[in-house]
Write an enzyme that holds these catalytic residues in place. Sequence first.
Site, PDB file in Angstrom:
ATOM      1  N   GLY A  12       2.426  28.560  14.966  1.00 59.18           N
ATOM      2  CA  GLY A  12       3.365  29.303  15.820  1.00 59.18           C
ATOM      3  C   GLY A  12       4.196  30.264  14.993  1.00 59.18           C
ATOM      4  O   GLY A  12       3.715  30.847  14.012  1.00 59.18           O
ATOM      5  N   ILE A  14       6.911  29.824  12.969  1.00 62.26           N
ATOM      6  CA  ILE A  14       7.195  29.472  11.569  1.00 62.26           C
ATOM      7  C   ILE A  14       5.906  29.461  10.758  1.00 62.26           C
ATOM      8  O   ILE A  14       5.856  29.982   9.636  1.00 62.26           O
ATOM      9  CB  ILE A  14       7.922  28.104  11.476  1.00 62.26           C
ATOM     10  CG1 ILE A  14       9.255  28.166  12.235  1.00 62.26           C
ATOM     11  CG2 ILE A  14       8.165  27.708  10.021  1.00 62.26           C
ATOM     12  CD1 ILE A  14      10.050  26.863  12.228  1.00 62.26           C
ATOM     13  N   GLY A  15       4.853  28.902  11.332  1.00 61.70           N
ATOM     14  CA  GLY A  15       3.564  28.830  10.624  1.00 61.70           C
ATOM     15  C   GLY A  15       3.085  30.210  10.193  1.00 61.70           C
ATOM     16  O   GLY A  15       2.665  30.407   9.049  1.00 61.70           O
ATOM     17  N   ASN A  98       6.694  15.013  20.419  1.00 63.70           N
ATOM     18  CA  ASN A  98       6.516  15.421  19.018  1.00 63.70           C
ATOM     19  C   ASN A  98       6.111  14.242  18.137  1.00 63.70           C
ATOM     20  O   ASN A  98       5.398  14.417  17.151  1.00 63.70           O
ATOM     21  CB  ASN A  98       7.755  16.137  18.502  1.00 63.70           C
ATOM     22  CG  ASN A  98       7.814  17.575  18.980  1.00 63.70           C
ATOM     23  OD1 ASN A  98       6.880  18.043  19.623  1.00 63.70           O
ATOM     24  ND2 ASN A  98       8.885  18.271  18.683  1.00 63.70           N
ATOM     25  N   ARG A 154      22.206  28.743   4.970  1.00 62.63           N
ATOM     26  CA  ARG A 154      23.088  29.238   6.037  1.00 62.63           C
ATOM     27  C   ARG A 154      24.536  29.248   5.555  1.00 62.63           C
ATOM     28  O   ARG A 154      25.254  30.229   5.722  1.00 62.63           O
ATOM     29  CB  ARG A 154      22.922  28.350   7.281  1.00 62.63           C
ATOM     30  CG  ARG A 154      21.623  28.665   7.993  1.00 62.63           C
ATOM     31  CD  ARG A 154      21.299  27.679   9.092  1.00 62.63           C
ATOM     32  NE  ARG A 154      20.237  28.233   9.944  1.00 62.63           N
ATOM     33  CZ  ARG A 154      19.535  27.518  10.805  1.00 62.63           C
ATOM     34  NH1 ARG A 154      19.771  26.224  10.954  1.00 62.63           N
ATOM     35  NH2 ARG A 154      18.612  28.095  11.539  1.00 62.63           N
ATOM     36  N   HIS A 178      19.774  16.594   9.721  1.00 61.72           N
ATOM     37  CA  HIS A 178      19.636  17.976  10.155  1.00 61.72           C
ATOM     38  C   HIS A 178      20.132  18.081  11.592  1.00 61.72           C
ATOM     39  O   HIS A 178      19.377  17.925  12.526  1.00 61.72           O
ATOM     40  CB  HIS A 178      18.165  18.380  10.068  1.00 61.72           C
ATOM     41  CG  HIS A 178      17.931  19.823  10.341  1.00 61.72           C
ATOM     42  ND1 HIS A 178      18.652  20.827   9.742  1.00 61.72           N
ATOM     43  CD2 HIS A 178      17.039  20.448  11.152  1.00 61.72           C
ATOM     44  CE1 HIS A 178      18.208  21.996  10.173  1.00 61.72           C
ATOM     45  NE2 HIS A 178      17.237  21.793  11.030  1.00 61.72           N
TER      46      HIS A 178
HETATM   47  N1  APR Z   1      -1.681  20.056  16.318  1.00 61.95           N
HETATM   48  C1  APR Z   1      -1.489  21.255  15.732  1.00 61.95           C
HETATM   49  N2  APR Z   1      -0.625  22.170  16.203  1.00 61.95           N
HETATM   50  C2  APR Z   1       0.061  21.863  17.298  1.00 61.95           C
HETATM   51  C3  APR Z   1      -0.067  20.625  17.963  1.00 61.95           C
HETATM   52  C4  APR Z   1      -0.998  19.707  17.425  1.00 61.95           C
HETATM   53  N3  APR Z   1      -1.205  18.518  17.993  1.00 61.95           N
HETATM   54  N4  APR Z   1       0.747  20.630  19.030  1.00 61.95           N
HETATM   55  C5  APR Z   1       1.375  21.806  19.049  1.00 61.95           C
HETATM   56  N5  APR Z   1       0.968  22.555  18.001  1.00 61.95           N
HETATM   57  C6  APR Z   1       1.342  23.916  17.673  1.00 61.95           C
HETATM   58  C7  APR Z   1       1.614  24.785  18.898  1.00 61.95           C
HETATM   59  O1  APR Z   1       0.402  25.160  19.543  1.00 61.95           O
HETATM   60  C8  APR Z   1       2.365  25.950  18.298  1.00 61.95           C
HETATM   61  O2  APR Z   1       1.507  27.033  17.949  1.00 61.95           O
HETATM   62  O3  APR Z   1       2.557  23.998  16.962  1.00 61.95           O
HETATM   63  C9  APR Z   1       3.006  25.353  17.037  1.00 61.95           C
HETATM   64  C10 APR Z   1       4.520  25.386  17.068  1.00 61.95           C
HETATM   65  O4  APR Z   1       4.904  26.706  17.041  1.00 61.95           O
HETATM   66  P1  APR Z   1       6.157  27.308  17.845  1.00 61.95           P
HETATM   67  O5  APR Z   1       6.202  26.720  19.204  1.00 61.95           O
HETATM   68  O6  APR Z   1       6.118  28.774  17.690  1.00 61.95           O
HETATM   69  O7  APR Z   1       7.401  26.686  17.069  1.00 61.95           O
HETATM   70  P2  APR Z   1       8.091  27.169  15.706  1.00 61.95           P
HETATM   71  O8  APR Z   1       9.180  28.133  15.999  1.00 61.95           O
HETATM   72  O9  APR Z   1       7.045  27.551  14.722  1.00 61.95           O
HETATM   73  O10 APR Z   1       8.783  25.793  15.266  1.00 61.95           O
HETATM   74  C11 APR Z   1       8.014  24.669  14.976  1.00 61.95           C
HETATM   75  O11 APR Z   1       9.700  23.664  13.607  1.00 61.95           O
HETATM   76  O12 APR Z   1      11.939  24.156  13.209  1.00 61.95           O
HETATM   77  C12 APR Z   1      11.034  23.373  13.917  1.00 61.95           C
HETATM   78  O13 APR Z   1      12.242  22.936  15.962  1.00 61.95           O
HETATM   79  C13 APR Z   1      11.151  23.622  15.405  1.00 61.95           C
HETATM   80  O14 APR Z   1       9.870  21.684  15.949  1.00 61.95           O
HETATM   81  C14 APR Z   1       9.833  23.096  15.862  1.00 61.95           C
HETATM   82  C15 APR Z   1       8.887  23.460  14.720  1.00 61.95           C
END
Ligand code: APR
Length: 311
Positions: A12, A14-15, A98, A154, A178
Amino acid sequence: MGRKKIALIGGGQIGGIMALLAAQREMGDVVLLDIPEKENVVKGKMLDLTETNPLFSSSSCLTGTKNYADLAGADVTITTAGLPRKPGMSREDLLNINLQIISEVATNLKKYCPDAFHIVVTNPLDSMVFAFMKVSGLPKHKIAGMAGVLDTARFRSFVGMELNVSPKDVSALVLGGHGPTMVPLARLATVGGIPLSELLPQEKIDAIVYRTREAGTEIVNLLGSGSAYFSPATSAIEMAEAYLKDQKRILTCAAYLNGEYGITGYYIGVPAIIGAGGVEKVLEVKLTDSEKAALNNSLEAVKKAVAETKL
Ligand code: APR
């Protein structure tokens, strides 16, 4: 010494940014994994990023996948997989969803990358890193949660903004879980080696401490949907780089405590030396009575969150 391999679980916001940073810093080859429904999205992101390589003079190989087997042999893994909290969803609902995702990730990473250093970013962080440890059964010092680097960054940013100086020269430490119970140790903060307390009146420092605790929420409110991503991504990459390059950096992270700070059996934010051994050592700092009380209060919040995982 071949190339290093960085596995990013969760493709997503962050990734994607972590992949960009890892490529720009030429830290190694990067594999971005997401669920089957997002296979093309992660493949697309990584192809897009691959096409920046000539511009950044990077030689990193960047691939997207849905298969854990493609992560085999990774040196470091960073997990952001998870769902964000949606309107109407309780904290418990989010935790349960989660928790299931982290359990699936931990099981697979144990199978495919048992020797890696594992960094967990998914929220609620303190219970997710604990769950990752329990489910994977991997060595506790090879697992850490990313929170303190971000919370500290921060705090440093806000001090820099207030004094109109570079945040690079601000040094600070934020302990604890956190969340709103975190413990920014303003007493120990320095600016160019000068104690912060000599540069700012107490009420300004208190306001910075408050803003640091609420910094995640401040961004959530501004964005309208989703949560912060540039700073969490950069913070996690900082930890990964310290491990891959054996930098022995002192980075605050959620580390497993074994008696340090009088705490045993929990992951909580503390300053730690990160090098080739993972979390090589937790550094202890003498706390005042009120700081101890604040850390205990934060520990209680962490314990409560961990108890909810029933692990
Ligand atoms: N396996 C792999 N990826 C997964 C799974 C899974 N079982 N379930 C969900 N995902 C993926 C989603 O499809 C999505 O692309 O995890 C990704 C999360 O990305 P975002 O929703 O964009 O979230 P992001 O802003 O990257 O934050 C991720 O980090 O800081 C924390 O609170 C935040 O828990 C959140 C995490």
